[in-house]
Structures are given as C-alpha cells and as structure tokens.
Motif scaffolding. Structure first.
Motif, PDB file in Angstrom:
ATOM      1  N   GLY A 129       5.275 -18.959  -4.342  1.00 45.80           N
ATOM      2  CA  GLY A 129       6.032 -17.742  -4.090  1.00 45.80           C
ATOM      3  C   GLY A 129       5.990 -16.769  -5.253  1.00 45.80           C
ATOM      4  O   GLY A 129       5.782 -15.570  -5.088  1.00 45.80           O
ATOM      5  N   VAL A 130       6.170 -17.304  -6.471  1.00 44.98           N
ATOM      6  CA  VAL A 130       6.144 -16.441  -7.657  1.00 44.98           C
ATOM      7  C   VAL A 130       4.745 -15.882  -7.885  1.00 44.98           C
ATOM      8  O   VAL A 130       4.580 -14.710  -8.236  1.00 44.98           O
ATOM      9  CB  VAL A 130       6.630 -17.216  -8.902  1.00 44.98           C
ATOM     10  N   LEU A 131       3.712 -16.703  -7.674  1.00 50.40           N
ATOM     11  CA  LEU A 131       2.343 -16.219  -7.811  1.00 50.40           C
ATOM     12  C   LEU A 131       2.042 -15.123  -6.793  1.00 50.40           C
ATOM     13  O   LEU A 131       1.324 -14.161  -7.092  1.00 50.40           O
ATOM     14  CB  LEU A 131       1.355 -17.375  -7.668  1.00 50.40           C
ATOM     15  N   ALA A 132       2.595 -15.270  -5.585  1.00 47.72           N
ATOM     16  CA  ALA A 132       2.409 -14.228  -4.566  1.00 47.72           C
ATOM     17  C   ALA A 132       3.066 -12.924  -5.001  1.00 47.72           C
ATOM     18  O   ALA A 132       2.500 -11.833  -4.813  1.00 47.72           O
ATOM     19  CB  ALA A 132       2.992 -14.700  -3.229  1.00 47.72           C
ATOM     20  N   ILE A 133       4.247 -13.013  -5.598  1.00 44.29           N
ATOM     21  CA  ILE A 133       4.933 -11.818  -6.094  1.00 44.29           C
ATOM     22  C   ILE A 133       4.084 -11.116  -7.150  1.00 44.29           C
ATOM     23  O   ILE A 133       3.962  -9.892  -7.163  1.00 44.29           O
ATOM     24  CB  ILE A 133       6.309 -12.183  -6.673  1.00 44.29           C
ATOM     25  N   GLN A 134       3.492 -11.905  -8.048  1.00 41.51           N
ATOM     26  CA  GLN A 134       2.646 -11.333  -9.096  1.00 41.51           C
ATOM     27  C   GLN A 134       1.490 -10.537  -8.499  1.00 41.51           C
ATOM     28  O   GLN A 134       1.101  -9.488  -9.027  1.00 41.51           O
ATOM     29  CB  GLN A 134       2.095 -12.447  -9.994  1.00 41.51           C
ATOM     30  N   LYS A 135       0.943 -11.029  -7.402  1.00 42.74           N
ATOM     31  CA  LYS A 135      -0.166 -10.330  -6.744  1.00 42.74           C
ATOM     32  C   LYS A 135       0.336  -9.096  -5.989  1.00 42.74           C
ATOM     33  O   LYS A 135      -0.298  -8.025  -6.013  1.00 42.74           O
ATOM     34  CB  LYS A 135      -0.874 -11.276  -5.781  1.00 42.74           C
ATOM     35  N   LEU A 136       1.468  -9.228  -5.334  1.00 42.55           N
ATOM     36  CA  LEU A 136       1.987  -8.140  -4.491  1.00 42.55           C
ATOM     37  C   LEU A 136       2.503  -6.954  -5.296  1.00 42.55           C
ATOM     38  O   LEU A 136       2.570  -5.840  -4.773  1.00 42.55           O
ATOM     39  CB  LEU A 136       3.112  -8.675  -3.595  1.00 42.55           C
ATOM     40  N   ARG A 137       2.856  -7.166  -6.556  1.00 43.54           N
ATOM     41  CA  ARG A 137       3.403  -6.050  -7.331  1.00 43.54           C
ATOM     42  C   ARG A 137       2.348  -4.979  -7.600  1.00 43.54           C
ATOM     43  O   ARG A 137       2.696  -3.827  -7.885  1.00 43.54           O
ATOM     44  CB  ARG A 137       3.989  -6.552  -8.647  1.00 43.54           C
ATOM     45  N   ASP A 138       1.063  -5.328  -7.515  1.00 42.32           N
ATOM     46  CA  ASP A 138      -0.001  -4.333  -7.659  1.00 42.32           C
ATOM     47  C   ASP A 138      -1.206  -4.818  -6.868  1.00 42.32           C
ATOM     48  O   ASP A 138      -2.139  -5.404  -7.414  1.00 42.32           O
ATOM     49  CB  ASP A 138      -0.363  -4.136  -9.135  1.00 42.32           C
ATOM     50  N   LEU A 139      -1.170  -4.568  -5.564  1.00 45.68           N
ATOM     51  CA  LEU A 139      -2.235  -5.053  -4.686  1.00 45.68           C
ATOM     52  C   LEU A 139      -3.592  -4.488  -5.072  1.00 45.68           C
ATOM     53  O   LEU A 139      -4.615  -5.165  -4.978  1.00 45.68           O
ATOM     54  CB  LEU A 139      -1.919  -4.690  -3.234  1.00 45.68           C
ATOM     55  N   PHE A 140      -3.614  -3.234  -5.504  1.00 40.58           N
ATOM     56  CA  PHE A 140      -4.878  -2.587  -5.843  1.00 40.58           C
ATOM     57  C   PHE A 140      -5.578  -3.322  -6.983  1.00 40.58           C
ATOM     58  O   PHE A 140      -6.758  -3.660  -6.897  1.00 40.58           O
ATOM     59  CB  PHE A 140      -4.630  -1.122  -6.222  1.00 40.58           C
ATOM     60  N   SER A 141      -4.845  -3.597  -8.054  1.00 40.60           N
ATOM     61  CA  SER A 141      -5.430  -4.303  -9.194  1.00 40.60           C
ATOM     62  C   SER A 141      -5.820  -5.730  -8.814  1.00 40.60           C
ATOM     63  O   SER A 141      -6.868  -6.230  -9.223  1.00 40.60           O
ATOM     64  CB  SER A 141      -4.443  -4.341 -10.367  1.00 40.60           C
ATOM     65  N   PHE A 142      -4.970  -6.388  -8.020  1.00 38.60           N
ATOM     66  CA  PHE A 142      -5.282  -7.748  -7.600  1.00 38.60           C
ATOM     67  C   PHE A 142      -6.578  -7.797  -6.812  1.00 38.60           C
ATOM     68  O   PHE A 142      -7.463  -8.620  -7.087  1.00 38.60           O
ATOM     69  CB  PHE A 142      -4.144  -8.324  -6.757  1.00 38.60           C
ATOM     70  N   THR A 143      -6.716  -6.910  -5.836  1.00 40.15           N
ATOM     71  CA  THR A 143      -7.920  -6.938  -5.000  1.00 40.15           C
ATOM     72  C   THR A 143      -9.169  -6.615  -5.803  1.00 40.15           C
ATOM     73  O   THR A 143     -10.237  -7.178  -5.545  1.00 40.15           O
ATOM     74  CB  THR A 143      -7.793  -5.948  -3.828  1.00 40.15           C
ATOM     75  N   ASN A 144      -9.063  -5.726  -6.775  1.00 40.18           N
ATOM     76  CA  ASN A 144     -10.227  -5.384  -7.597  1.00 40.18           C
ATOM     77  C   ASN A 144     -10.778  -6.608  -8.322  1.00 40.18           C
ATOM     78  O   ASN A 144     -11.986  -6.724  -8.538  1.00 40.18           O
ATOM     79  CB  ASN A 144      -9.861  -4.310  -8.628  1.00 40.18           C
ATOM     80  N   SER A 145      -9.883  -7.495  -8.712  1.00 40.62           N
ATOM     81  CA  SER A 145     -10.308  -8.716  -9.391  1.00 40.62           C
ATOM     82  C   SER A 145     -10.718  -9.800  -8.402  1.00 40.62           C
ATOM     83  O   SER A 145     -11.746 -10.464  -8.569  1.00 40.62           O
ATOM     84  CB  SER A 145      -9.177  -9.223 -10.294  1.00 40.62           C
ATOM     85  N   PHE A 146      -9.935  -9.948  -7.350  1.00 37.76           N
ATOM     86  CA  PHE A 146     -10.117 -11.050  -6.390  1.00 37.76           C
ATOM     87  C   PHE A 146     -11.459 -10.971  -5.668  1.00 37.76           C
ATOM     88  O   PHE A 146     -12.115 -11.992  -5.454  1.00 37.76           O
ATOM     89  CB  PHE A 146      -8.962 -11.009  -5.381  1.00 37.76           C
ATOM     90  N   ILE A 147     -11.877  -9.763  -5.293  1.00 36.95           N
ATOM     91  CA  ILE A 147     -13.103  -9.623  -4.505  1.00 36.95           C
ATOM     92  C   ILE A 147     -14.369  -9.879  -5.329  1.00 36.95           C
ATOM     93  O   ILE A 147     -15.467  -9.937  -4.767  1.00 36.95           O
ATOM     94  CB  ILE A 147     -13.208  -8.228  -3.845  1.00 36.95           C
ATOM     95  N   THR A 148     -14.230 -10.056  -6.638  1.00 38.81           N
ATOM     96  CA  THR A 148     -15.407 -10.319  -7.463  1.00 38.81           C
ATOM     97  C   THR A 148     -15.807 -11.788  -7.459  1.00 38.81           C
ATOM     98  O   THR A 148     -16.893 -12.127  -7.933  1.00 38.81           O
ATOM     99  CB  THR A 148     -15.183  -9.868  -8.924  1.00 38.81           C
ATOM    100  N   TYR A 149     -14.919 -12.662  -6.935  1.00 41.07           N
ATOM    101  CA  TYR A 149     -15.285 -14.080  -6.919  1.00 41.07           C
ATOM    102  C   TYR A 149     -14.921 -14.818  -5.640  1.00 41.07           C
ATOM    103  O   TYR A 149     -15.526 -15.859  -5.339  1.00 41.07           O
ATOM    104  CB  TYR A 149     -14.693 -14.819  -8.121  1.00 41.07           C
ATOM    105  N   ASP A 150     -13.953 -14.330  -4.866  1.00 36.29           N
ATOM    106  CA  ASP A 150     -13.599 -15.023  -3.631  1.00 36.29           C
ATOM    107  C   ASP A 150     -14.681 -14.778  -2.581  1.00 36.29           C
ATOM    108  O   ASP A 150     -15.007 -13.631  -2.262  1.00 36.29           O
ATOM    109  CB  ASP A 150     -12.247 -14.542  -3.104  1.00 36.29           C
ATOM    110  N   LEU A 151     -15.239 -15.835  -2.045  1.00 37.99           N
ATOM    111  CA  LEU A 151     -16.395 -15.727  -1.154  1.00 37.99           C
ATOM    112  C   LEU A 151     -16.074 -14.970   0.126  1.00 37.99           C
ATOM    113  O   LEU A 151     -16.904 -14.192   0.613  1.00 37.99           O
ATOM    114  CB  LEU A 151     -16.916 -17.134  -0.818  1.00 37.99           C
ATOM    115  N   LEU A 152     -14.883 -15.189   0.692  1.00 38.81           N
ATOM    116  CA  LEU A 152     -14.517 -14.486   1.921  1.00 38.81           C
ATOM    117  C   LEU A 152     -14.182 -13.029   1.647  1.00 38.81           C
ATOM    118  O   LEU A 152     -14.608 -12.128   2.393  1.00 38.81           O
ATOM    119  CB  LEU A 152     -13.331 -15.180   2.590  1.00 38.81           C
TER     120      LEU A 152
END
Length: 243
Positions: A129-152
């Motif tokens: 839950g806390v990790l989800a909050i960390q991601k949700l507080r700035d979705l734009f920054s999270f996605t910029n990082s996440f899409i560089t390694y998550d295969l889906l």
C-alpha cells in the motif's frame, strides 16, 4: 575565548530560508556565539549580495572571513555534503521498517501473536500500500522510469499508469480480506510480470537502472528491492488462494 560567527540569512513575511535556519543550527551546535542578521526584504537581500559580491544567501562569516553558504559551512566543519548522494536504499528501508512496526502494532492491538502469519500478511499488505502511494504521488515520473524495464509496460504504456492502482487494490483487498478470486489473480499477474522484467533487465541484460518501486524520482537501484516487491506480490497471491 568564545568562538563567534556572523550569519546573514533571508527571513521575510513571504519566505524564510531553510538553509539559513540550518546554518544557524549548525553554528550553535558547534558552540559559536552567533550574530544572526535577518534580511527582511528582497531589496535588503539584493543589496547584501551586491555588497559582498555573492549570488546566494545565507552567508556565514567566521573571524572576518566569508565562509559561504550552507554547503560551504558544512565543508568548513568537515561534514559531508548535505542530502542523499548517489544511489541509496534509504527510502525502501524506511518504508519496510515502518510498515513492519505498523504490522506489529495492528497485531498487538488485535491480540494476535506478534510473530504470526497474520502479522506477516499485514506487513506485506501495508508495504504494498505504501509503495503504491509512492508511485501514485507522481504518476508521470513513475511511468517514465517503469516503462524502461517492465516488459509489458514497454509494449502497452497505459499499463504503467494502471499498475499503481492495481497494487493499491491488492493491498486494500488483503487488509479487507476480500475473496481470493478478486485479489489473488491481480497480485500474481503484476508480481509475475514484474519479477520476470527485473530478472531480465538486471540479471540477464546487466542494465543499471533506477527502481520505480518508490516512485520515478528515487535513486534506489533496480534489482533486489524491486524483485522483493514482486516476490511479495506473488507470495501474497499464492497465500490468498491457499488461505
């Protein structure tokens, strides 16, 4: 003989300089008698900068010698540079430590054994839950990082925007003890895809990346921590079905 220092720092109705307060605190902790001068307007601050040919405040003077701003003052006292530098696991360690203590607290308040499966389940759910909050507080920054390694997410970018909401749902569902068929499949899916992605990026392709697990603006290295997060989700999904 008492040590003395002179500090000039900005403190207006609109803005109190945090580095000025930190400089003041550091000097006092080092045993200096302080002549604390407040620059109470933008005009007064600009005049001070022009007089001493400096670009920023605060400014500290010791023995009539200008030391400089907060960073220079720390260097003068042989202290390391302020703030976290380079990659660090501190954000993750802080989250894991607090959620573990929260799990213990909930178990204690509910008269459960502290070292029990109930506590372990709470720990995993709260951490997610806390990790989800960390991601949700700035979705734009999270996605910029996440899409560089998550295969889906590489193939379906929108998945990166949905992922934190799915993680939050699993966390809430575990705490609420929702039926396993509504929560476990999601936990297994996002955890499975995530684990495979991290293994490929870090341990097969040997890429050095920052982990998006605590948000896209972190300096947490991708690897063990992110893999642990995904293994938590896989384990949670399996446990919900078994339970």
């Amino acid at each position: 003989m008492a040590k003395s220092a002179t500090l000039y720092r900005m403190a207006t109705d609109e803005h109190i300089c945090p580095f000025g307060l930190k400089s003041k605190d550091l000097l006092k902790r080092k045993g200096y008698e302080l002549d604390d001068n407040l620059l109470t307007s933008r005009e007064e601050t600009d005049a001070f900068k022009n007089k001493h040919d400096v670009k920023t405040t605060p400014q500290t003077f010791i023995d009539n010698e200008r030391i400089g701003g907060y960073d220079e003052l720390r260097s003068y006292f042989n202290k390391s540079e302020a703030g976290q530098q380079g990659t660090t696991y501190t954000p993750v360690l802080a989250i894991f430590a607090v959620t573990l203590l929260m799990a213990f607290a909930f178990s204690y308040a509910s008269n459960f054994a502290l070292l029990s499966l109930n506590t372990a389940e709470l720990f995993v759910a709260l951490t997610m839950g806390v990790l989800a909050i960390q991601k949700l507080r700035d979705l734009f920054s999270f996605t910029n990082s996440f899409i560089t390694y998550d295969l889906l997410a590489m193939k379906v970018v929108r998945y990166a925007y949905v992922y934190p909401f799915l993680e939050a749902f699993v966390s809430i569902g575990m705490i609420a003890a929702l039926p396993a068929y509504t929560v476990a499949p999601i936990s297994l899916f996002i955890g499975g895809v995530g684990a495979v992605s991290v293994i490929k990026a870090v341990y097969i392709d040997k890429r050095e990346l920052k982990c998006a697990c605590v948000g896209g603006d972190s300096n947490v290295p991708l690897g063990f921590v992110s893999l642990t997060e995904n293994l938590f989700m896989i384990g949670a999904g399996v446990w919900m079905f078994i339970k």
